[in-house]
Design an enzyme around this catalytic site. Sequence first.
Site, mmCIF file in Angstrom:
data_model
loop_
_atom_site.group_PDB
_atom_site.id
_atom_site.type_symbol
_atom_site.label_atom_id
_atom_site.label_comp_id
_atom_site.label_asym_id
_atom_site.label_seq_id
_atom_site.Cartn_x
_atom_site.Cartn_y
_atom_site.Cartn_z
ATOM 1 N N LYS A 52 0.848 -1.205 0.000
ATOM 2 C CA LYS A 52 0.000 0.000 0.000
ATOM 3 C C LYS A 52 0.879 1.249 0.000
ATOM 4 C CE LYS A 52 -3.737 -2.507 2.276
ATOM 5 N NZ LYS A 52 -4.507 -2.800 3.485
ATOM 6 N N GLN A 96 -4.425 -1.759 9.799
ATOM 7 C CA GLN A 96 -4.357 -3.075 9.171
ATOM 8 C C GLN A 96 -4.901 -4.147 10.113
ATOM 9 O OE1 GLN A 96 -3.516 -3.516 5.977
ATOM 10 N NE2 GLN A 96 -3.785 -5.717 6.055
ATOM 11 N N ASP A 119 -10.768 2.660 4.316
ATOM 12 C CA ASP A 119 -11.065 1.228 4.203
ATOM 13 C C ASP A 119 -12.575 0.985 4.105
ATOM 14 O OD1 ASP A 119 -9.033 -0.675 4.086
ATOM 15 O OD2 ASP A 119 -8.557 -0.489 6.213
HETATM 16 N N1 GUN Z 1 -6.693 -7.110 6.326
HETATM 17 C C1 GUN Z 1 -6.998 -7.814 5.215
HETATM 18 N N2 GUN Z 1 -7.509 -7.002 4.263
HETATM 19 C C2 GUN Z 1 -7.536 -5.754 4.794
HETATM 20 C C3 GUN Z 1 -7.949 -4.487 4.294
HETATM 21 O O1 GUN Z 1 -8.421 -4.332 3.156
HETATM 22 N N3 GUN Z 1 -7.801 -3.434 5.152
HETATM 23 C C4 GUN Z 1 -7.301 -3.584 6.416
HETATM 24 N N4 GUN Z 1 -7.207 -2.498 7.183
HETATM 25 N N5 GUN Z 1 -6.914 -4.749 6.907
HETATM 26 C C5 GUN Z 1 -7.032 -5.825 6.096
#
Ligand code: GUN
Length: 292
Positions: A52, A96, A119
């Site tokens: 990211k 995350q 998100d």
């Molecule tokens: N863990 C797995 N996929 C995601 C996501 O898209 N965002 C976040 N914050 N954690 C994750």
Amino acid sequence: MELLDGKVVSRGLKDSIAAEVAELKAQGKRVPFLVAVLVGDDDASKIYVANKDKACQEVGFGSTVLKFPADITEEFLLKEIDKLNKDPEVDGFIVQLPLPDHINESRIIEAIDPRKDVDGFHPTNTGRMVSGLPSFLPATPCGILELLKYYNIDTRGKHCVVIGRSNIVGRPMANLLSQKGIDCTVTICHSRTLNLAEEVRRADIVVSAVGSPRFVTADMIKPGAVVVDVGMNRLRSDQTKSGWKLVGDVDFENVAPKCSYITPVPGGVGLMTISSLIANTLRAYKKEIYAW
Ligand code: GUN
């Protein structure tokens, strides 16, 4: 069979965002800024967050990863979130997941300002999404819709089976697919579903978000179906430099010949998740969803 190529589609999305950022820079304006919060040292989470961060650099966004040890308290994390909520330089941030067991995930998500929740996990955003109001859409389902749109896959009236009911993928995916304009008839399957194979065999479109290699086998697939594989399963391998190999939920080798379209892993949904997160961050910067 045609591949739903996340590389091509995500590249296109990122290129158009990069062009917009270059224009902002040329006008002497501040660029969008994303923060990723990483708690603990889960290997998969570290890789996702690094990807990211790298995507932010590619499009010209500012970005930081805030790394904290696994033993921080919930109160400490809530204070960090409060700082990010109040920081005028931060347009959006993500925490995350998964978080360590002693931290209440819902409490953390609810502490995020919905205007910075790129998100799309805050109940304000999920509630607005379910009501069909403007909201930040969760990046993986949003990326999958972009992929289907790019390849002109007709979803109207199609029967879609979503396997998995997580808040991150399954539930929002099922909801979005049933919304006006997309118009699928949706079935959600999960660990308690009876006759899962039979349900999946009825699907024109299958979205698998299970987290189990070779979960979806060729006998479950109706000939000509569209198969979207959200699985990101890391298996030990002596054929790669890292010692790991990424595989999806779908037995690709045997399923692909039966499909009209299928996403590869890697190179499919994962890349779309990242480009959708980048697009959400630009929306947060432009205050496109929330005007206040
Ligand atoms: N863990 C797995 N996929 C995601 C996501 O898209 N965002 C976040 N914050 N954690 C994750």
